[in-house]
Design a protein around this motif. Structure first.
Motif, PDB file in Angstrom:
ATOM      1  N   LEU A  96       0.842  -1.197   0.000  1.00 55.84           N
ATOM      2  CA  LEU A  96       0.000   0.000   0.000  1.00 55.84           C
ATOM      3  C   LEU A  96       0.870   1.237   0.000  1.00 55.84           C
ATOM      4  O   LEU A  96       2.012   1.213   0.453  1.00 55.84           O
ATOM      5  CB  LEU A  96      -0.874   0.033   1.263  1.00 55.84           C
ATOM      6  N   GLU A  97       0.311   2.304  -0.498  1.00 54.12           N
ATOM      7  CA  GLU A  97       0.967   3.585  -0.367  1.00 54.12           C
ATOM      8  C   GLU A  97       0.199   4.380   0.674  1.00 54.12           C
ATOM      9  O   GLU A  97      -1.030   4.428   0.657  1.00 54.12           O
ATOM     10  CB  GLU A  97       1.030   4.295  -1.714  1.00 54.12           C
ATOM     11  N   ALA A  98       0.919   4.974   1.573  1.00 52.99           N
ATOM     12  CA  ALA A  98       0.268   5.600   2.722  1.00 52.99           C
ATOM     13  C   ALA A  98       0.972   6.904   3.080  1.00 52.99           C
ATOM     14  O   ALA A  98       2.116   7.134   2.701  1.00 52.99           O
ATOM     15  CB  ALA A  98       0.300   4.657   3.920  1.00 52.99           C
ATOM     16  N   VAL A  99       0.241   7.732   3.788  1.00 51.72           N
ATOM     17  CA  VAL A  99       0.795   9.010   4.231  1.00 51.72           C
ATOM     18  C   VAL A  99       1.110   8.913   5.723  1.00 51.72           C
ATOM     19  O   VAL A  99       0.273   8.463   6.518  1.00 51.72           O
ATOM     20  CB  VAL A  99      -0.220  10.148   3.984  1.00 51.72           C
ATOM     21  N   VAL A 100       2.293   9.325   6.090  1.00 45.45           N
ATOM     22  CA  VAL A 100       2.715   9.241   7.490  1.00 45.45           C
ATOM     23  C   VAL A 100       1.946  10.283   8.300  1.00 45.45           C
ATOM     24  O   VAL A 100       1.850  11.455   7.910  1.00 45.45           O
ATOM     25  CB  VAL A 100       4.232   9.472   7.603  1.00 45.45           C
ATOM     26  N   THR A 101       1.367   9.851   9.422  1.00 47.43           N
ATOM     27  CA  THR A 101       0.590  10.780  10.247  1.00 47.43           C
ATOM     28  C   THR A 101       1.298  11.115  11.544  1.00 47.43           C
ATOM     29  O   THR A 101       1.080  12.188  12.107  1.00 47.43           O
ATOM     30  CB  THR A 101      -0.776  10.170  10.592  1.00 47.43           C
ATOM     31  N   MET A 102       2.112  10.180  12.012  1.00 49.46           N
ATOM     32  CA  MET A 102       2.783  10.445  13.279  1.00 49.46           C
ATOM     33  C   MET A 102       4.069   9.621  13.346  1.00 49.46           C
ATOM     34  O   MET A 102       4.098   8.467  12.923  1.00 49.46           O
ATOM     35  CB  MET A 102       1.878  10.072  14.453  1.00 49.46           C
ATOM     36  N   TYR A 110      12.649   9.682  11.025  1.00 46.59           N
ATOM     37  CA  TYR A 110      13.661   8.642  10.810  1.00 46.59           C
ATOM     38  C   TYR A 110      14.466   9.051   9.590  1.00 46.59           C
ATOM     39  O   TYR A 110      13.910   9.357   8.528  1.00 46.59           O
ATOM     40  CB  TYR A 110      13.004   7.285  10.582  1.00 46.59           C
ATOM     41  N   THR A 111      15.801   9.066   9.771  1.00 48.41           N
ATOM     42  CA  THR A 111      16.649   9.574   8.704  1.00 48.41           C
ATOM     43  C   THR A 111      17.838   8.637   8.498  1.00 48.41           C
ATOM     44  O   THR A 111      18.358   8.067   9.462  1.00 48.41           O
ATOM     45  CB  THR A 111      17.181  10.975   9.041  1.00 48.41           C
ATOM     46  N   THR A 112      18.250   8.492   7.248  1.00 44.28           N
ATOM     47  CA  THR A 112      19.465   7.722   6.978  1.00 44.28           C
ATOM     48  C   THR A 112      20.671   8.535   7.411  1.00 44.28           C
ATOM     49  O   THR A 112      20.589   9.757   7.562  1.00 44.28           O
ATOM     50  CB  THR A 112      19.594   7.393   5.480  1.00 44.28           C
ATOM     51  N   SER A 113      21.793   7.864   7.592  1.00 42.14           N
ATOM     52  CA  SER A 113      22.976   8.538   8.124  1.00 42.14           C
ATOM     53  C   SER A 113      23.441   9.650   7.191  1.00 42.14           C
ATOM     54  O   SER A 113      23.950  10.672   7.636  1.00 42.14           O
ATOM     55  CB  SER A 113      24.095   7.517   8.351  1.00 42.14           C
ATOM     56  N   ASP A 114      23.245   9.478   5.882  1.00 39.36           N
ATOM     57  CA  ASP A 114      23.669  10.541   4.970  1.00 39.36           C
ATOM     58  C   ASP A 114      22.567  11.578   4.762  1.00 39.36           C
ATOM     59  O   ASP A 114      22.739  12.526   3.997  1.00 39.36           O
ATOM     60  CB  ASP A 114      24.113   9.952   3.622  1.00 39.36           C
ATOM     61  N   GLY A 115      21.427  11.392   5.422  1.00 40.83           N
ATOM     62  CA  GLY A 115      20.359  12.381   5.354  1.00 40.83           C
ATOM     63  C   GLY A 115      19.590  12.393   4.052  1.00 40.83           C
ATOM     64  O   GLY A 115      18.749  13.259   3.835  1.00 40.83           O
ATOM     65  N   SER A 116      19.843  11.424   3.180  1.00 46.56           N
ATOM     66  CA  SER A 116      19.193  11.465   1.873  1.00 46.56           C
ATOM     67  C   SER A 116      17.732  11.020   1.947  1.00 46.56           C
ATOM     68  O   SER A 116      16.927  11.422   1.122  1.00 46.56           O
ATOM     69  CB  SER A 116      19.954  10.584   0.883  1.00 46.56           C
ATOM     70  N   VAL A 117      17.417  10.163   2.906  1.00 43.56           N
ATOM     71  CA  VAL A 117      16.036   9.695   3.026  1.00 43.56           C
ATOM     72  C   VAL A 117      15.513  10.039   4.412  1.00 43.56           C
ATOM     73  O   VAL A 117      16.192   9.813   5.422  1.00 43.56           O
ATOM     74  CB  VAL A 117      15.946   8.169   2.796  1.00 43.56           C
ATOM     75  N   LYS A 118      14.330  10.615   4.440  1.00 44.82           N
ATOM     76  CA  LYS A 118      13.771  11.050   5.714  1.00 44.82           C
ATOM     77  C   LYS A 118      12.289  10.702   5.771  1.00 44.82           C
ATOM     78  O   LYS A 118      11.557  10.940   4.819  1.00 44.82           O
ATOM     79  CB  LYS A 118      13.961  12.567   5.847  1.00 44.82           C
ATOM     80  N   ILE A 119      11.909  10.104   6.881  1.00 44.23           N
ATOM     81  CA  ILE A 119      10.485   9.820   7.078  1.00 44.23           C
ATOM     82  C   ILE A 119       9.983  10.704   8.200  1.00 44.23           C
ATOM     83  O   ILE A 119      10.474  10.629   9.329  1.00 44.23           O
ATOM     84  CB  ILE A 119      10.259   8.339   7.441  1.00 44.23           C
ATOM     85  N   GLN A 120       9.026  11.558   7.918  1.00 43.91           N
ATOM     86  CA  GLN A 120       8.442  12.421   8.933  1.00 43.91           C
ATOM     87  C   GLN A 120       6.959  12.553   8.634  1.00 43.91           C
ATOM     88  O   GLN A 120       6.453  11.937   7.687  1.00 43.91           O
ATOM     89  CB  GLN A 120       9.129  13.780   8.942  1.00 43.91           C
ATOM     90  N   LYS A 121       6.296  13.345   9.410  1.00 41.84           N
ATOM     91  CA  LYS A 121       4.870  13.539   9.176  1.00 41.84           C
ATOM     92  C   LYS A 121       4.637  14.050   7.754  1.00 41.84           C
ATOM     93  O   LYS A 121       5.409  14.887   7.254  1.00 41.84           O
ATOM     94  CB  LYS A 121       4.320  14.550  10.197  1.00 41.84           C
ATOM     95  N   ASP A 122       3.626  13.498   7.107  1.00 42.77           N
ATOM     96  CA  ASP A 122       3.236  13.841   5.737  1.00 42.77           C
ATOM     97  C   ASP A 122       4.136  13.249   4.660  1.00 42.77           C
ATOM     98  O   ASP A 122       3.928  13.514   3.473  1.00 42.77           O
ATOM     99  CB  ASP A 122       3.137  15.362   5.526  1.00 42.77           C
ATOM    100  N   SER A 123       5.139  12.477   5.061  1.00 41.60           N
ATOM    101  CA  SER A 123       5.887  11.744   4.033  1.00 41.60           C
ATOM    102  C   SER A 123       4.964  10.690   3.427  1.00 41.60           C
ATOM    103  O   SER A 123       4.065  10.174   4.094  1.00 41.60           O
ATOM    104  CB  SER A 123       7.090  11.025   4.648  1.00 41.60           C
ATOM    105  N   GLU A 124       5.220  10.377   2.173  1.00 44.23           N
ATOM    106  CA  GLU A 124       4.481   9.278   1.561  1.00 44.23           C
ATOM    107  C   GLU A 124       5.393   8.063   1.487  1.00 44.23           C
ATOM    108  O   GLU A 124       6.535   8.160   1.047  1.00 44.23           O
ATOM    109  CB  GLU A 124       4.010   9.665   0.163  1.00 44.23           C
ATOM    110  N   VAL A 125       4.865   6.955   1.961  1.00 43.05           N
ATOM    111  CA  VAL A 125       5.675   5.741   1.971  1.00 43.05           C
ATOM    112  C   VAL A 125       4.922   4.607   1.288  1.00 43.05           C
ATOM    113  O   VAL A 125       3.697   4.579   1.267  1.00 43.05           O
ATOM    114  CB  VAL A 125       6.031   5.301   3.412  1.00 43.05           C
ATOM    115  N   ARG A 126       5.714   3.712   0.734  1.00 45.29           N
ATOM    116  CA  ARG A 126       5.145   2.465   0.229  1.00 45.29           C
ATOM    117  C   ARG A 126       5.507   1.382   1.236  1.00 45.29           C
ATOM    118  O   ARG A 126       6.660   1.245   1.616  1.00 45.29           O
ATOM    119  CB  ARG A 126       5.718   2.127  -1.140  1.00 45.29           C
TER     120      ARG A 126
END
Ligand SMILES: [Zn+2]
Lengths: 177, 477
Positions: free
Chosen positions: A85-91, A127-143
């Motif tokens: 599923l594709e979902a939007v991060v809420t918290m 949640y962030t990768t060590s190089d900062g290239s990927v970040k998951i925060q509120k309103d991010s879209e994730v699969r």
């Protein structure tokens, strides 16, 4: 997964609606009652697409309400284990993050987030990768992939993972804004 | 296209994955006698030595009951290792297959034509599907590794949480109820203390309600298995990477394979195949080359057929010689132009080929009027003629250098001859005349048929020149 199915429901209508627009009233009430609800068996009712038949009304003793059996078509959404599923991060919190795919809430616990992503607290926890290239925060879209569902009579809750091939952030609101 | 690396792959995979598979019937009691573990490996090994094979024949070869074998083969079909084909056929249909087998198995006693006399029986055939085997084995290894690794990495597992105070357990599915508005932790519903995540919790269905020790043991076991897998399946993985860039042996469907095999057999002059099809042997010359089991051998046999067909007319010298196809000789010529000795030797072969050919061609023109055959013969004659002409030119040039060194003008003429002679016969006669005929004319044939320059067979000479003329006619037309 979405399904287009036929459901049946007994609708009670107040006598004040009896008149030339009885059918319209009935359909309007059906939409109001049913759309957005969730049943464990069929999932979330997303929308009613049509009314197949309205049976003969039955006057109930004492109240004067009339019960109509109504057959209607509707689109339902039912999540399954293993579904992507594709979902939007809420918290986002230390234990993982919550996301929504339409009406469905999904929790991804931190051990199902890739190991190279670390939790960063603050006023915008992420949640962030060590190089900062990927970040998951509120309103991010994730699969994500659903690995478990809890189905109650009126509620479906899912847990998911992004620790697999081709899962994870699919857009970054910070980058596009 | 070599089958050998793929056969090795099949054998390794058989021993790795199908070694302890028992093929037992549903109602068969499991006794010591009916324990047929290892049979799968034997069957797969046998299949590596065959291409398409009739299952009855395979059963006989392996001394297995055909039902038992069929069960095994069905299993392999499901495993996507083999392809099978079933068809109703008469004794004749069986014969086609037998002929094909005779053509490919090189003398192995497989064909049993006598036994299939009953009309319209359903016969099953099977064949290894190497391309699919390669994929299947790779996929299997991938799944094995992924399953173990996923479990080791706690993927697809439901995180559990425990309350350190009251010991109450929750899991991730309760998460929605556990979040507190105050902080980023989950809190116990009962005592509101902070929950802790339980580490190393494996999938519930795998674990049951095992305690910590069981969990640790399970983890150890998984690691062990993964390690063992890497070690024990190493040969298989190496073989996989070895065949990665090789072209996969492809036998095609049963029908296509049979057609090809019998075409090859026909070209071989195989008597069984000749029975089957009345199609002319002459077509065998241009027939499909056998795409397996040694192309070279087939090509050699092709020209052998020609000699056999015509050996009544061909002289003994030509028969005893190892005859090469015309195109091959041409290649040889180019390579060894400078080496006189070899040129002579090859020109011998050349005459052996061309003389009977032209002869044969004439008779066929007269008798059969078979267009296709004639064309084939023309092509051959054409090649032969080209070769002879080249040789003639060389011989002539050489000869002139030795004998007519002072006649420079004549030499120039000869050097011119190639261009002239392309055009027609007339210019050729010119050359003959200028070179004072007899001696020169004899030279090529003498060189061809014997060591000396003396003419020993007038007939051969006549044919050779006639052949030349024919060739030129054909070229112009
Ligand atoms: Zn508690």
């Amino acid at each position: 997964m979405f399904f287009h199915i036929v459901l049946e429901r007994n609708m009670q209508l107040h006598p004040r609606h009896f008149g030339p627009n009885l059918r319209d009233k009935l359909v309007a009430k059906l939409m109001k009652d049913v759309e957005g609800t969730c049943s464990g068996r069929h999932g979330f009712v997303v929308a009613i697409t049509g009314v197949d038949s309205i049976g003969k009304g039955l006057i109930r003793d004492g109240t004067g309400f009339v019960t109509f059996p109504v057959k209607y078509q509707c689109v339902v959404f039912r999540p399954f284990k293993g579904e992507i599923l594709e979902a939007v991060v809420t918290m986002v919190n230390k234990m993982g993050f919550f996301a929504e795919a339409g009406p469905v809430q999904i929790f991804v616990s931190n051990h199902l987030i890739p190991d190279d992503m670390e939790f960063q607290s603050g006023d915008m926890p992420n949640y962030t990768t060590s190089d900062g290239s990927v970040k998951i925060q509120k309103d991010s879209e994730v699969r994500l992939k659903i690995i478990g569902t809890r189905v109650d009579a009126t509620e479906i809750f899912c847990i998911g993972t992004i620790k697999d091939d081709f899962l994870g952030v699919i857009n970054d609101p910070g980058a596009s804004a | 296209m070599s089958v050998e690396p793929f056969n090795r792959l099949v054998k390794l995979a058989a021993r790795a994955f199908y070694d302890d598979i028992a093929m037992k019937g549903d109602n068969q009691p499991k006794t010591g006698r009916s324990d047929n573990r290892g049979m799968a490996v034997v069957v797969l090994d046998a299949l590596t030595r065959r291409q398409w094979v009739r299952e009855e024949d395979l059963a006989k070869d392996l001394k297995l009951h055909s039902k038992q074998l069929r069960r095994t083969l069905r299993f392999f079909e499901e495993e996507k290792l083999i392809t099978r084909d079933h068809r109703k056929e008469t004794a004749k249909g069986a014969k086609v297959y037998s002929a094909a087998i005779a053509a490919t198995s090189d003398g192995q006693p497989v064909g049993r034509e006598g036994e299939e006399k009953i009309k319209l029986h359903t016969h099953s055939y099977c064949c290894l599907d190497y391309a699919q085997i390669y994929d299947v084995v790779r996929y299997r290894l991938h799944r094995m590794k992924k399953k173990l690794k996923d479990e080791l990495d706690n993927r697809n597992t439901v995180q559990e949480y425990i309350c350190p105070d009251c010991g109450r357990r929750y899991n991730a599915l309760d998460a929605l109820r556990l979040i507190s508005p105050d902080d980023e932790f989950f809190h116990c519903e009962k005592c509101n203390s902070e929950l802790v995540a339980e580490s190393d919790k494996l999938a519930a269905e795998e674990m049951g309600d095992g305690d910590d020790n069981a969990r640790r043991r399970r983890r150890e076991k998984l690691k062990d298995m993964l390690q063992k897998m890497e070690v024990q399946l190493k040969p298989l993985m190496e073989q996989l990477s070895r065949v990665k860039d090789l072209s996969v042996p492809e036998f095609g469907g049963l029908q296509a394979w049979e057609a090809r095999a019998s075409a090859a057999a026909r070209a071989n002059g195989d008597s069984a195949a000749n029975d089957l099809s009345k199609a002319s042997q002459g077509q065998g010359y241009g027939g499909t080359p056998m795409p397996f089991l040694g192309e070279t051998r087939v090509e050699v046999a092709l020209s052998g057929v020609e000699v056999k067909e015509e050996d009544s007319k061909a002289d003994a010298g030509a028969n005893s010689m190892k005859v090469l196809p015309p195109w091959m000789i041409k290649q040889g010529m180019n390579l060894t132009k400078e080496q006189r000795g070899e040129v002579k030797q090859e020109s011998k072969i050349d005459s052996g080929l061309s003389a009977p050919m032209s002869d044969d061609k004439k008779s066929k023109v007269n008798e059969k009027e078979d267009e296709k055959q004639i064309q084939d013969e023309y092509v051959k004659a054409y090649y032969a003629a080209i070769l002879r002409r080249q040789q003639e030119q060389e011989e002539a040039a050489k000869r002139q250098q030795k004998e007519l060194e002072n006649k420079i003008s004549a030499l120039n003429d000869v050097i011119d001859t190639p261009n002239d002679r392309q055009v027609g016969i007339k210019s050729k006669r010119d050359v003959y005349e200028r070179e004072d005929g007899v001696e020169w004319e004899e030279a090529p044939t003498a060189g061809n048929t014997s060591e000396t320059y003396k003419l020993n067979d007038l007939n051969v000479e006549a044919e050779a020149s006639g052949d030349d003329e024919d060739e030129i006619d054909w070229e112009e037309g």
